[in-house]
Structures are given as C-alpha cells and as structure tokens.
Enzyme design. Sequence first.
Site, PDB file in Angstrom:
ATOM      1  N   HIS A   1       0.872  -1.221  -0.060  1.00  0.00           N
ATOM      2  CA  HIS A   1       0.173  -0.100  -0.075  1.00  0.00           C
ATOM      3  C   HIS A   1       0.808   1.251  -0.061  1.00  0.00           C
ATOM      4  O   HIS A   1       0.369   2.253  -0.606  1.00  0.00           O
ATOM      5  CB  HIS A   1      -1.020  -0.061   1.267  1.00  0.00           C
ATOM      6  CG  HIS A   1      -1.849  -1.128   1.225  1.00  0.00           C
ATOM      7  ND1 HIS A   1      -2.934  -0.950   0.138  1.00  0.00           N
ATOM      8  CD2 HIS A   1      -2.079  -1.988   1.878  1.00  0.00           C
ATOM      9  CE1 HIS A   1      -3.768  -2.058   0.415  1.00  0.00           C
ATOM     10  NE2 HIS A   1      -3.371  -2.769   1.580  1.00  0.00           N
TER      11      HIS A   1
ATOM     12  N   ASP B   1      -8.199   4.565  -7.201  1.00  0.00           N
ATOM     13  CA  ASP B   1      -7.575   5.119  -8.219  1.00  0.00           C
ATOM     14  C   ASP B   1      -8.583   5.574  -9.164  1.00  0.00           C
ATOM     15  O   ASP B   1      -7.950   5.638 -10.435  1.00  0.00           O
ATOM     16  CB  ASP B   1      -6.832   3.700  -8.813  1.00  0.00           C
ATOM     17  CG  ASP B   1      -7.770   2.775  -9.301  1.00  0.00           C
ATOM     18  OD1 ASP B   1      -7.582   1.806  -9.956  1.00  0.00           O
ATOM     19  OD2 ASP B   1      -8.926   2.829  -9.055  1.00  0.00           O
TER      20      ASP B   1
END
Length: 862
Positions: free
Chosen positions: A738, A768
């Site tokens: 992450h 995203d």
Amino acid sequence: MTTETLFSLNRTCLPWRAALTFGAITFALSFFCMTLIEVSGAVSPLWFSTALLTVLIFRQPVASLPLIALACTAGNAAAIAAISGPGFPHILFPLINLFQAMMGGALLRRLLDRKSPLGSLLSWSKMVITTGVLTPLAGALMVSWLMTLFDRASPQLFSTWIVSEAIGMLSLGPVCLLWRGDYFRTNFNPAVLYETLLTLAITLTLTWLSLRYLPWPFTFVIVVLFYSAVRLPRFEAFMVFLATLTLMTLVLALNRLNVKADTGIFSSVPWLPFLMAIIPSHMMALVMHSFRKEKKHITESETRFRHAMEYSAIGMALVSPQGQWLQVNKSLCQLLGYDEKALSAMTFQQITHPDDLDADLRQLHALLLGDIETYSMEKRYLRKDGELVRALLTVSLVRDSEQLPLYFISQIEDITGLRHTEEVNKRLMQRITLANEAGGIGVWDWNLKTGIMHWDKRMLQIYDLQTEGEATYLTWVNCMHPADRQGAIDAFNLSIKTASPIDIQFRIATDHGTRYIRSQARIMLDEQGEVEKMLGINQDVTTMHQLTDALYQEKERMHITLDAIGEAVITTDEEMRVIFMNPVAEEMSGWRQEEAVARPISEILRITEGNDGPEVENLLLCKLPTKKSVPDLDRDLVLHNSDGERFDIHYSITPLKTQQGENIGSVMVMQDVSESRAMLRHLSYSASHDMLTRLPNRVSFEHQLMTMLHSAAEQGRQHVLVFLDLDHFKAVNDTAGHAAGDALLREIAVVMKSHLRHSDVLARLGGDEFGLLLQDCPLENGRERVEQIISAVLGYPFVWENLLHRIGASAGLTAILAGNSASEAMAQADMACYRAKRSGRGQLAVYEAPPPTPLTASRPEN
C-alpha cells in the site's frame, strides 16, 4: 418544538370572522374531496374536513367552539350539496363528521399536551389510536346504522369510511397540530425552505412515476417518504407527506395507478396501501425529530462545558483518580506558573502545600467512597517560582455507567488577592472603630415647640464652631452645602410631619473644607402624644466616604484586571493614553511599558482586517468608550507589532468609572487567537481535499461541477467532464504494498496536473479514480488533452524498491450540457470510462446517448 394556536385568527379577528374563515377552509377541503368522488365514482379515499375540525376542537378555546363548529359543519354541508345536489347526505354526513370531530377533539384534549402535541412517538400513537382508529370506527358504525334505516348499507362503505377518515387525519392532522401562527417569523430558514421545496418536487415526481409505471409502487413510495423523514425537520416532513398523499389520491381517483393485481382487498379498498406508506414515514419522522433534539442537547451540553472550561476566568482541570492532571485550562496554568505540558506530567500532590495535603486527600477518599458528592476547601498551592497561592478548591467526581470513577472535575479559584483585601479591610475597620471611639459622635436635640437647639461639644467640633458658642436652626441650615440644603430641609420637615425616624447624609462647608455628615434622628412625643422635640446624632463620615470611593476605584480596576489574567492587558487614562501594559501586551505590541506610557493607544497598536487588509479605522482606539466595546467575532483582526510580527486577535475595551459615574480610564484586553484560526483554516482545507494527493476531493469536485453546469446553462459555455481510472494499479498495490500504491497515486497526480491548464480541475474521487473538469474547452480539444494525459501515464516509469512498474489509464469523456444535472453528467462520464476499460484499457471513450426507450416500457424487477 412547542406549538401555539392552530391559527392566530381568533387573537386578531372577531369570533365570527374567525369562524367564517374556518368554515371557508372546510368548504374548500370538502369540495376537493367530493370532487374526487365525482371523478372516481366512489367514496373519496381522503376526507380532510373531519381532521381539520378535530384539531380546531382540540386547539380553540371552549367558548369559541360552538360558532366554529357551526361554521365548519355548514361549510361541509354546502360542499356536499354543491357536488351531489340536495339530499339527505349533505345533512347526515356533516353531522356524523361533527360527532367524530367532537369525540376526537375531546380525547386529544385529555391525552395530548396542548403546547407540544406531537413531542414524541407516544403522543403520535395516542393521536393515531384516538383519531385514526376509534373515531373513524365510531363514525363508520353510525353511518352504517343510519344507512341501514334507508336500505342503503354497504360493507364497502363501512371500510371505506374508516380508511378515508384515517388517511385524512394522518395526512392533515399532524400538519395542523404542528403549525404555528408565527412560523414564518420565528422558524423561517431559507436553507430549510429550499431543501423542503426541492425534496417536495423530487418526492412528487418520483411518486408519480412509480405509481404510473412501476409494479408494486407503494414499496418505492415508502422509500421516498423515508428519505423526506430523514432529511427534513418534523413539520416540513409532514407537509411533504400531506402533498404526497394528496397526489396519490389524485392518481387513484383518476385511475392512473399501475396495479398488477385487481382482486382481493386491494380491489375493495384500493387505498389501504396508503396507510402502509404513511404510518412508517410518520414514525420515522418522529424518531428523527427525537434524535435531532437529543443530538442538539448533547452538542449544546458539550459546547457549554468546553467553553466554560476553556474561557473560565478561574482555573479548571480534569484529574485522574490517582491525582494526574488530565486536562487543564489556561487560567490554571497562569495561576500555578506551569505550561500545560509540564502540568500534565505532574500530580496535584506534588504542588499542594504539605500542611493542606492530608485534609485534601481525606475529602478525596470520601468522594471516591460515595460518602459525599462534592467538597470545597481552601488550600495552598506551590507555584513554579516558589510562591504560595491561596485558592478555593471545589471538586466533584464523574463516574461511568457502572459507577466506577472516571475523573475529578476541579475548580481552583485564586483567592490570594481576596484574602489580602480582607486583611486590609479588617485593619481599616479597626482603625475606623478606634477613631469613632476616640472622637465620639456629635449629639443634638431640637425643641420643636420653642425652636431651641442644643449641640454637644463634638457637634461644634464637627462644624468647626467655637466650643463655647451656641448653635441655632439657622446655623445648621447655613452650614449646609447649597446643593444639599433644600433636600435635607424637606427630609426633616417630612419626618416631623409624619413622626417618623430619619437617616440622611449631606455635606457641610467648614473652615477646613467640605465634610460629609450622616444624620440620624427620632421624634420624641410628650405625654399627650404630640410632637415635642427631635433627638439625633451627627457623624462625620468624610473619611469613610473618601475611603469608600478609593476602595471602589481599586475594586473596579482589580476586578477588570483579574478577568483579563493571561491575556494582553492595557490600561489607559480618560484620554486613552497608556498607563500600564502587562508582559503579554508588551510582547504582542512590540512596545515596552516604559516606552508606551503616556502615548495614545492608537499609536502603539496597528490592527488590520486580515494579514494584508486595510487598517481598521476604529474610533474606539482614539476616544474613550462609554460602555464595553467588543468587535464582531467574524472579523479577522490582525495585530502588527513594531518587530514585524503578526497576531490574530480578538479584543475588548471596558471603561473605568468612579462611584459617581465619572470616567477615569479604560482597560483593553486582547486575546491571541492565532492557533484557533489556523485550526479552522486547516479543517476547511481537509474537508475539501484528498490528504494523500492534495487534490480536491469528491465533495469539492461535485461543487465545481455544479458551477460549470450553471455557467453552461446561463452563459452557454462549453466544458468537458472526464473520469480517469488507472489500469493495473491493483497489481502494483498487491505486489509492492500500500505504501507503493500511495506513492504512485501522488506521483501520477503530479504527472496529470502537469498537462492541465490553471483553470482545469483535477480531483481524486476515490481509490484509483480521478475526475477532471476542463473549463471552456470543446469536446474535441478535451479529447486531445486527455489523450496526452493517458500517454503520459502510460509512459511514466514508476520505480519502487529498485523495481520498475508500469500502469495505464482509461478515460471517459462527456460534454457538460445545459439541462443536465450533476448526477447525470457523472453517470455519463462513468459509463464512457467503463466502455473505455472494456475496449482494452489505456483507451479513451466519449459518451454517446443511448436511443430513446418507449414510454410504455416498464423497468425490470430487481
């Protein structure tokens, strides 16, 4: 919310005018319901007039009820006769409605609170049972029995009567019960009105569409009404419910309802689902009302406690059961000489005088055992500089739900000055007592029959007369101050006339100046009960008067200064010239006290609106105010000192007065609020930006989109909305972690922004997904710019821990057109982005409107 009279007509109009008004309203409501009967050919699923009359009987004074009931019944009968023509129904039905209303109103008077009839779900339940069940049932039984006498009884009429009356009461009754005559004066809120009108329009539209085209539409209607119950205040939600029920009735009466099944109970009582739709919505609205009240109460309680502690002029602290300081306010830090961090690392035992510690711990132990609820005591604290501080300590204990101790609330008031003042006053009183005993009090008597006056030696000394001389009434009058003479003469004459005692003060002129005299006397009667003489004393209270005046001035200065402890304090004279500045004022202004003394306060303080704004032109800094002056809290005032430093401030100026009300100067208190204002600015930024990429978030993006939609509609400007979705981002996140994903998002945001204009808006919508608004950009130009961004993302080499990762991006474009809503535009861009990803990723797609769908088509069931 408390409610008043249903309408205020009876307070401002004659009784007959109020009755005519209510009668006209009843006629309109009955005419509307009868029109529905005429159109649908059946008994109306709504009957409003009984609900209105029920609430009137509940609300109106008993003396006005006969006239109002007669007017409403006449209006009801007139409406029935106007639609159905003369006949027994226009007499029979209004009388039954009147019977129901009287029964329901009487029950509501006994069961509900007149000031807050729908204050809880229990009150609403009482209303439903009495006026939504019992009275409609009683009315239905009565009408069925009477119709039997005319051989016109019908089971359908019985059920329809109950449901119609119940729906009418449930829809109109709460609105009438909650209406206030001063609603638009006291409760009017433009934001709430706008949201209510918008919610009403959306609710009616969705209700119409669901009733016309959806199977089993009432389930959808319940969801829509639940939204209104959750979003709107109680009264506004009930208004939306009333409008929705009215629309549903019109749809049913005009036979525009799309119903798959036409048998069973729905065919016999087709509006029964209306009750199923409105009852849960009512309950949800009342539950949300109670929730909002409780939330508001909790918020206000927390705010009051926080403000009381933060801005208290006395020291306050939260202390653990072990004695650790958990939270302290500024006043306590200033009192003890420690900063908050240092004090939080200590216990109260460490700074308590040893001689006072045992008594404090005994009280604390009793408080923990529950023997006492609170305690107060005087104790001494050790300041950081070694000085002793006398304080009045008040302690209470807060326990959790299981009655285990959580923390103590301690209030610590500095009484060092008070104790010192008490000692000073005590010594002064001893001196005054000694002076009175040594000097004595002048005694006099006045024979009112002969007019002869006798003064003792002390009296002559007070008046600066020869001790061997004699005094007369004229001596006493002539020695008085001219301004006090007539008032004193009148007071003594009144005392003689009414044979009442007198206690008066006046001034006298002597060779040594003006003296203040207190004179007390009583009337003496002879054996016949007639006024004979007056016996009295004179006391020279000049010293006491001067001392009182001096103490008053000192007390006034001390009081205001103590209130300002810890803040910047500047004391001025009556010409607003500086007399005193505390260290905080010296630091904030950049002036030392020695330099600032005798200078006008406007010369040493430069205050502007904002950091670079115009200088504040405040006459209060140049002229002594007549009362305490505080600028508006929403003004961003900035103090610029002589060293170039800036402070966000809030200030107040308070005048100082003598006992006679004469101005002697003022005290200015300034607070440094730089940290609180910086925190507010930071919170504002956090609410509108994504903290990972520092890009605007979805809320800010949608706000910008609404602005562009408005400019497209009002000015015809061309804008483009783009949704960008990173390709293969999940692979980077899963393989590199992450942290790598977060770094990639930050870098890609920089890459995309480098290809945009200053007027374009790039936002992170979540995960995203990114949103892009191209202002004043034709669709074709926007396509070229997005292709550049996709190419830049595709070619960007992201390196993490010496490994190269490649990603791509897919984008969907749509033109921002006039007439589109924000949700429609975002849905179009999302569909275009989805089509681009399905085309192989790294692609660009422009939204294309689908072919129109036939109006008769129905949506498939979920």
